[in-house]
Scaffold this active site. Structure first.
Site, PDB file in Angstrom:
ATOM      1  N   THR A  60      15.510  46.016  47.570  1.00 25.86           N
ATOM      2  CA  THR A  60      16.609  45.520  47.968  1.00 25.86           C
ATOM      3  C   THR A  60      18.095  46.256  48.346  1.00 25.86           C
ATOM      4  OG1 THR A  60      18.472  44.553  45.902  1.00 25.86           O
ATOM      5  CG2 THR A  60      17.918  47.158  45.620  1.00 25.86           C
TER       6      THR A  60
ATOM      7  N   ASP B  90      15.209  41.492  39.618  1.00 30.57           N
ATOM      8  CA  ASP B  90      15.947  40.090  39.772  1.00 30.57           C
ATOM      9  C   ASP B  90      16.672  39.868  38.540  1.00 30.57           C
ATOM     10  OD1 ASP B  90      16.048  38.073  41.422  1.00 30.57           O
ATOM     11  OD2 ASP B  90      15.495  36.575  39.437  1.00 30.57           O
ATOM     12  N   SER B  91      17.787  39.973  38.524  1.00 29.53           N
ATOM     13  CA  SER B  91      18.984  39.637  37.722  1.00 29.53           C
ATOM     14  C   SER B  91      19.598  38.767  37.127  1.00 29.53           C
ATOM     15  CB  SER B  91      18.974  41.056  37.295  1.00 29.53           C
ATOM     16  OG  SER B  91      20.142  41.422  38.345  1.00 29.53           O
TER      17      SER B  91
ATOM     18  N   PHE C 231      29.823  45.698  38.989  1.00 27.47           N
ATOM     19  CA  PHE C 231      30.211  45.511  40.014  1.00 27.47           C
ATOM     20  C   PHE C 231      29.638  43.355  39.567  1.00 27.47           C
ATOM     21  CE2 PHE C 231      26.478  47.013  39.824  1.00 27.47           C
ATOM     22  CZ  PHE C 231      24.899  46.357  40.122  1.00 27.47           C
TER      23      PHE C 231
ATOM     24  N   ASP D 222      30.773  41.824  35.198  1.00 29.91           N
ATOM     25  CA  ASP D 222      31.260  42.818  34.513  1.00 29.91           C
ATOM     26  C   ASP D 222      32.729  41.939  34.498  1.00 29.91           C
ATOM     27  OD1 ASP D 222      28.627  43.696  35.206  1.00 29.91           O
ATOM     28  OD2 ASP D 222      29.601  45.809  36.487  1.00 29.91           O
TER      29      ASP D 222
ATOM     30  N   LYS E 141      28.220  51.979  29.205  1.00 31.69           N
ATOM     31  CA  LYS E 141      27.410  50.650  30.196  1.00 31.69           C
ATOM     32  C   LYS E 141      25.955  51.771  30.570  1.00 31.69           C
ATOM     33  CE  LYS E 141      29.600  48.753  33.855  1.00 31.69           C
ATOM     34  NZ  LYS E 141      29.904  48.828  35.162  1.00 31.69           N
TER      35      LYS E 141
ATOM     36  N   ARG F 193      19.586  46.201  32.797  1.00 30.82           N
ATOM     37  CA  ARG F 193      18.550  47.309  33.838  1.00 30.82           C
ATOM     38  C   ARG F 193      18.634  48.221  32.946  1.00 30.82           C
ATOM     39  NH1 ARG F 193      22.435  46.060  37.312  1.00 30.82           N
ATOM     40  NH2 ARG F 193      21.422  44.009  38.623  1.00 30.82           N
TER      41      ARG F 193
END
Length: 208
Positions: free
Chosen positions: A7, A70-71, A152, A155, A175, A181
Site C-alpha cells: 500500500t 483491504d478494509s 483518517f 473515523d 483506538k 486492523r
C-alpha cells in the site's frame, strides 16, 4: 526478514508500521515505483490477496514477506455499503473526505442520524511459504455529523460499541485496542513469526 506493505496509503502505512513496530516494515514504494493495482475481487479477502500477490511478484525477491490490507466500513441502513468500495465510494480519484461526505449524505437522504455499522479488515500475507489471510472487525454506529480530527477515513463519524466518542475524538491508545486492523494484525504477527521460525530452522538437522 523484511515485511513489505502492499500500500502507499499514508494513513494505513503509519498505522501498520506502528502496530508492527518491532519488525522491519516499509511500503513497497520505497523499493519500486508505485503502480495501479486493479482490485476486482468480490470480498475484502480477495482484494487483499490480489494486492499482496501483485506486489510480491513485482518485487521479485523471494525473501520478503508482503502484507496487504483491504478494509472498509459496512453500514446496515445502506445495505452494507460502501463495503469493499469504501476507499472509492466518492468516485474515481475521491479523497477520504469525499468518501466521508458521500456517506453522510446517503444517511441524510434516508432521513437518518445514525445506523449500526461495522469495520472489516482483511490482512493477506504472501511469501515463498504460501498465502494466508486473517480478519478483524469493529462494531458500532455511524452518525450524520463529523466529530473529531484524529485518524483518517470514516473515523469522524464512527462510534465504537461501548463509547460515546467517535474514532476521530478518541485518543490513539484507545483506538489501537479497538481497531479492526489492529485485531487482524495481531493474527498476522503470529503468521509472520511462524514464517520466521520456519526459515530460521530450515535445513537444520536433529541430532539424536
Amino acid at each position: 526478514m523484511k515485511v513489505v506493505l502492499a500500500t502507499s496509503n499514508k494513513g494505513k502505512v503509519r498505522e501498520i508500521i506502528d502496530l508492527l513496530h518491532d519488525r522491519e516494515v516499509f511500503p513497497y514504494t520505497e523499493v519500486i515505483e508505485g503502480f495501479e493495482i486493479i482490485e476486482d475481487g468480490d470480498t475484502f479477502k480477495e482484494n487483499a490477496l490480489i494486492k499482496a500477490r501483485v506486489v510480491y511478484a513485482a518485487l521479485g525477491d523471494s525473501d520478503v514477506i508482503v502484507i496487504a490490507d483491504d478494509s472498509g466500513i459496512s453500514v446496515d441502513a445502506l445495505e452494507g455499503a460502501p463495503g469493499i468500495y469504501s476507499a472509492r465510494y466518492g468516485g474515481e480519484g475521491a479523497s477520504d473526505r469525499d468518501n466521508l461526505l458521500k456517506l453522510v449524505e446517503a444517511l441524510k437522504e434516508k432521513r437518518l442520524n445514525t445506523s449500526p455499522a461495522h469495520y472489516t479488515a482483511a490482512i493477506a500475507i504472501v511469501s515463498r511459504e504460501g498465502e494466508n489471510c486473517v480478519h478483524g472487525w469493529m462494531h458500532g454506529d455511524v452518525i450524520s455529523e463529523l466529530r473529531g480530527e484524529n485518524g483518517f477515513g470514516y473515523d469522524p463519524i464512527f462510534i465504537p460499541d461501548g463509547y460515546k466518542q467517535t474514532l476521530g475524538e478518541l485518543p490513539n491508545d484507545v483506538k489501537k485496542g479497538l481497531s479492526h486492523r489492529s485485531k487482524a494484525l495481531e493474527l498476522a504477527k503470529i503468521l509472520i513469526d511462524q514464517i520466521k521460525f520456519l526459515r530460521s530452522h530450515a535445513g537444520s538437522a536433529v541430532i539424536r
